[in-house]
Scaffold this motif. Structure first.
Motif, mmCIF file in Angstrom:
data_model
loop_
_atom_site.group_PDB
_atom_site.id
_atom_site.type_symbol
_atom_site.label_atom_id
_atom_site.label_comp_id
_atom_site.label_asym_id
_atom_site.label_seq_id
_atom_site.Cartn_x
_atom_site.Cartn_y
_atom_site.Cartn_z
ATOM 1 N N ILE A 320 0.862 -1.177 0.000
ATOM 2 C CA ILE A 320 0.000 0.000 0.000
ATOM 3 C C ILE A 320 0.903 1.234 0.000
ATOM 4 C CG2 ILE A 320 -1.783 1.249 1.286
ATOM 5 C CD1 ILE A 320 -2.528 -1.405 2.619
ATOM 6 N N PRO A 321 0.664 2.184 -0.893
ATOM 7 C CA PRO A 321 1.466 3.416 -0.835
ATOM 8 C C PRO A 321 1.087 4.233 0.401
ATOM 9 C CG PRO A 321 0.307 3.190 -2.960
ATOM 10 C CD PRO A 321 -0.272 2.178 -2.030
ATOM 11 N N PHE A 322 2.074 4.734 1.113
ATOM 12 C CA PHE A 322 1.866 5.626 2.268
ATOM 13 C C PHE A 322 2.578 6.940 1.961
ATOM 14 C CE2 PHE A 322 0.176 3.249 6.007
ATOM 15 C CZ PHE A 322 0.130 1.974 5.473
ATOM 16 N N PHE A 323 1.813 7.971 1.645
ATOM 17 C CA PHE A 323 2.413 9.250 1.242
ATOM 18 C C PHE A 323 2.506 10.217 2.414
ATOM 19 C CE2 PHE A 323 1.158 7.720 -2.953
ATOM 20 C CZ PHE A 323 2.268 8.087 -3.701
ATOM 21 N N CYS A 324 3.730 10.651 2.732
ATOM 22 C CA CYS A 324 3.948 11.561 3.873
ATOM 23 C C CYS A 324 4.506 12.901 3.404
ATOM 24 C CB CYS A 324 5.022 11.011 4.798
ATOM 25 S SG CYS A 324 4.753 9.375 5.366
ATOM 26 N N LEU A 325 4.253 13.925 4.202
ATOM 27 C CA LEU A 325 4.899 15.223 3.985
ATOM 28 C C LEU A 325 5.904 15.517 5.095
ATOM 29 C CD1 LEU A 325 1.928 17.474 2.827
ATOM 30 C CD2 LEU A 325 3.558 16.176 1.457
ATOM 31 N N GLY A 326 5.738 14.873 6.220
ATOM 32 C CA GLY A 326 6.640 15.137 7.340
ATOM 33 C C GLY A 326 6.417 14.110 8.425
ATOM 34 N N ASN A 327 7.182 14.231 9.490
ATOM 35 C CA ASN A 327 6.980 13.399 10.684
ATOM 36 C C ASN A 327 7.727 14.047 11.845
ATOM 37 O OD1 ASN A 327 9.713 12.550 10.557
ATOM 38 N ND2 ASN A 327 9.203 10.770 9.319
ATOM 39 N N TYR A 339 3.337 28.822 3.502
ATOM 40 C CA TYR A 339 1.968 28.370 3.732
ATOM 41 C C TYR A 339 1.287 27.949 2.424
ATOM 42 C CZ TYR A 339 -2.689 28.118 5.776
ATOM 43 O OH TYR A 339 -3.912 27.668 6.196
ATOM 44 N N GLU A 340 1.394 28.793 1.391
ATOM 45 C CA GLU A 340 0.673 28.499 0.151
ATOM 46 C C GLU A 340 1.197 27.239 -0.533
ATOM 47 O OE1 GLU A 340 -2.155 29.516 -0.808
ATOM 48 O OE2 GLU A 340 -2.199 30.897 0.888
ATOM 49 N N ARG A 341 2.519 27.109 -0.581
ATOM 50 C CA ARG A 341 3.081 25.904 -1.206
ATOM 51 C C ARG A 341 2.746 24.663 -0.385
ATOM 52 N NH1 ARG A 341 9.052 27.491 -3.507
ATOM 53 N NH2 ARG A 341 8.296 28.774 -5.218
ATOM 54 N N ALA A 342 2.811 24.814 0.937
ATOM 55 C CA ALA A 342 2.499 23.671 1.801
ATOM 56 C C ALA A 342 1.028 23.267 1.601
ATOM 57 C CB ALA A 342 2.752 24.022 3.260
ATOM 58 N N ARG A 343 0.176 24.273 1.407
ATOM 59 C CA ARG A 343 -1.242 23.982 1.194
ATOM 60 C C ARG A 343 -1.415 23.206 -0.122
ATOM 61 N NH1 ARG A 343 -5.855 26.045 -0.799
ATOM 62 N NH2 ARG A 343 -7.675 25.865 0.558
ATOM 63 N N ALA A 344 -0.681 23.648 -1.149
ATOM 64 C CA ALA A 344 -0.772 22.963 -2.443
ATOM 65 C C ALA A 344 -0.257 21.524 -2.320
ATOM 66 C CB ALA A 344 0.027 23.728 -3.489
ATOM 67 N N LEU A 345 0.853 21.352 -1.603
ATOM 68 C CA LEU A 345 1.414 20.002 -1.464
ATOM 69 C C LEU A 345 0.497 19.115 -0.616
ATOM 70 C CD1 LEU A 345 3.919 18.687 -2.605
ATOM 71 C CD2 LEU A 345 5.101 19.174 -0.475
ATOM 72 N N ASN A 346 -0.110 19.700 0.411
ATOM 73 C CA ASN A 346 -1.088 18.945 1.198
ATOM 74 C C ASN A 346 -2.254 18.511 0.321
ATOM 75 O OD1 ASN A 346 -0.821 18.537 4.208
ATOM 76 N ND2 ASN A 346 -0.144 20.653 4.054
ATOM 77 N N PHE A 347 -2.700 19.425 -0.540
ATOM 78 C CA PHE A 347 -3.810 19.116 -1.449
ATOM 79 C C PHE A 347 -3.454 17.888 -2.289
ATOM 80 C CE2 PHE A 347 -6.179 19.619 -5.394
ATOM 81 C CZ PHE A 347 -7.453 19.946 -4.959
ATOM 82 N N LEU A 348 -2.242 17.946 -2.868
ATOM 83 C CA LEU A 348 -1.781 16.826 -3.685
ATOM 84 C C LEU A 348 -1.714 15.547 -2.851
ATOM 85 C CD1 LEU A 348 -0.479 16.097 -6.493
ATOM 86 C CD2 LEU A 348 1.720 16.505 -5.397
ATOM 87 N N ASN A 349 -1.118 15.666 -1.675
ATOM 88 C CA ASN A 349 -0.914 14.488 -0.824
ATOM 89 C C ASN A 349 -2.241 13.838 -0.423
ATOM 90 O OD1 ASN A 349 1.439 13.095 0.272
ATOM 91 N ND2 ASN A 349 0.476 13.437 2.266
ATOM 92 N N LEU A 350 -3.245 14.678 -0.232
ATOM 93 C CA LEU A 350 -4.538 14.159 0.211
ATOM 94 C C LEU A 350 -5.311 13.489 -0.927
ATOM 95 C CD1 LEU A 350 -5.492 17.148 2.521
ATOM 96 C CD2 LEU A 350 -5.194 14.784 3.283
ATOM 97 N N LEU A 351 -4.812 13.632 -2.138
ATOM 98 C CA LEU A 351 -5.498 12.997 -3.261
ATOM 99 C C LEU A 351 -4.707 11.847 -3.867
ATOM 100 C CD1 LEU A 351 -7.064 16.125 -4.966
ATOM 101 C CD2 LEU A 351 -8.226 14.346 -3.674
ATOM 102 N N MET A 352 -3.632 11.449 -3.209
ATOM 103 C CA MET A 352 -2.824 10.348 -3.718
ATOM 104 C C MET A 352 -3.547 9.024 -3.566
ATOM 105 S SD MET A 352 0.167 10.994 -4.900
ATOM 106 C CE MET A 352 -0.424 12.400 -5.746
ATOM 107 N N PRO A 353 -3.308 8.088 -4.504
ATOM 108 C CA PRO A 353 -3.862 6.754 -4.281
ATOM 109 C C PRO A 353 -3.149 6.105 -3.091
ATOM 110 C CG PRO A 353 -2.545 6.819 -6.302
ATOM 111 C CD PRO A 353 -2.534 8.210 -5.728
#
Ligand code: GLC
Length: 452
Positions: A320-327, A339-353
């Protein structure tokens, strides 16, 4: 009824010291997590990963385990954990805990026995070597927490290996008894109903059996004696790596729907990083590896695209893919980008398979803490550095705008960030552009669209 791992869309990482204190000692606890399950449920979270809460002297805040089968009094009791588990399951939330298989605390009874004499039966649970003729360390291996990886035990006259702090002696995985101990520990928690394990620092389970020197890095960092000044071609990923990993993961076969996810950072210096992924992910069908490349990638669409596609390409079969931005070891995503870039990356991360991993507080855009040198608690090098310390990403969860952010009634173990990002400010303003609203919308979307 909780879903199967295959159908789960999100995993929320909780650093228990920093999530919610209920006892008024300034440190978070298990009952605090239980009390916040409704929040996680409303957010649309389907699984939690709780960083270590086991008995520990806390030199590495729980990653130095002194008893794998009990809860440290700082965090509560085993009964508190059982209650957390059943309350989470009642809300359809799976529970993953942290397994620290490569080292114990130096206070663990195994190590206390092992260091008592050279012929103690537990001696071979750890890695011991004679000094070189001049009395120096057996080889040039460096500790990931700073300094050399060997500590001389004066009583028995041998060095023991510690890939992290000297209070975290490495276990000897070449000893079958150690491997049996670890699989029994996994069974203990799976029998209780735990759904999975995040497996810590897995690269260390196998090392060069000849203990050869690591190669010097031809492009060393400024500090030419540091961990980064070496290519780690002997101290990790040894010849038995896949075999031991498979043995550990095969415990999952004895249960229904249990999963292991391995801590993993591809090491470009060790060759093809996607081959490394393949080795880790394919070790066992019930094992996966975290995707952490966002941590190191520049803000570049093509790099991001190809790294994600390569990882997905390797995540075949049941992985199963587990996509992280941090820990809890990496600077906060908002502070790394903005903030804006992090928001965009979060958006992407939240839509990953697969599974999108949310580090506590990232859903409200928490930033790295601002700490004075005297406020740093982490013992990892560079110790006392207000710039690089891991404490920056471990500050208390910001629930509301009261003086201790609703985290505690007492002075917290790390200071609360002074900014205004809190759960209730975000929900009260109802700003649909907020980080929290975006998380909630996309996490709910994931729940209703299992194909994501
Ligand atoms: C892992 C953990 C880190 C810990 C280290 C030693 O990298 O994520 O927090 O200090 O292992 O256990």
């Amino acid at each position: 009824m909780t879903k199967r791992w295959r159908d789960i869309g999100s995993l929320y990482q909780i650093y228990p010291r920093s999530f919610q204190d209920t006892t008024g000692d300034g440190v978070g606890d298990l009952n605090g997590i239980t009390g916040r399950l409704d929040y996680l449920s409303c957010l649309g979270i389907e699984a939690v990963w709780i960083s270590p809460f086991f008995t520990s002297p806390m030199t590495d805040f729980g990653y130095d385990v002194a008893n794998y089968r009990d809860v440290d009094p700082t965090f509560g009791t085993l009964d508190d954990f059982r209650r957390l588990l059943s309350e989470a399951h009642a809300r359809g939330i799976k529970v993953m805990i942290d397994l620290v298989p490569c080292h114990t605390s130096d206070q663990h009874p195994w190590f206390v026995e092992a260091r008592s004499s050279r012929d103690n039966p537990k001696r071979e649970y750890y890695v011991w070597k004679d000094p070189q003729e001049d009395g120096s360390e057996p080889n040039n291996w460096r500790s990931q927490s700073g300094g050399r990886a060997w500590m001389l035990d004066e009583t028995t006259g041998q060095y023991y290996l510690h890939s992290f702090l000297y209070t975290q002696p490495d276990l000897n995985w070449d000893n079958p008894a150690v491997r049996r101990e670890m699989t029994d520990i996994v069974r203990f928690w799976f029998d209780m109903g735990v759904d999975g394990m995040r497996v810590d620092a897995i690269w260390g389970i196998s090392k060069d059996p000849n203990f050869g020197d690591d190669t010097r890095n031809p492009n060393p960092p400024h500090d030419t004696e540091s961990y980064g000044a070496f290519i780690h071609d002997h101290c990790k990923y040894g010849p038995h790596f896949t075999q031991y990993l498979r043995e550990l993961a095969s415990v999952c076969d004895e249960y229904s729907d249990r999963h292991l996810v391995f801590e993993f950072y591809p090491d470009a210096q060790l060759g093809d990083i996607y081959e490394q992924y393949r080795e880790v992910i394919h070790a066992h069908p019930r094992g996966s590896a975290f995707f952490m490349e966002h941590r190191h990638m520049s803000w570049h669409a093509e790099h991001t695209r190809s790294a994600i596609l390569d990882y997905l390409h390797r995540s075949v079969g049941e992985a199963i893919p587990f996509f992280c931005l941090g820990n809890h070891d990496q600077p906060r995503v908002v502070s790394r980008l903005d903030y804006e870039r992090a928001r965009a990356l979060n958006f992407l991360n939240l839509l990953m398979p697969g599974i999108s991993v949310v580090y506590y507080g990232d859903e409200i855009g928490m930033e790295n803490g601002v700490l004075a040198a005297t406020q740093i608690r982490d013992n990892f090098s560079p110790a006392n550095s207000p710039v690089d310390s891991r404490d920056l990403e471990r500050t208390p969860m910001q629930w509301n705008s009261s003086s201790f952010a609703g985290f505690s009634t007492a002075e917290p173990w790390l200071p609360v960030h002074e900014n205004r990002s809190t759960v209730n400010v975000a929900s009260e303003t109802g700003d649909s552009r907020s980080m929290l609203a975006m998380h909630q919308n996309l996490l709910k979307l994931r729940q209703s669209m299992p194909l994501l």
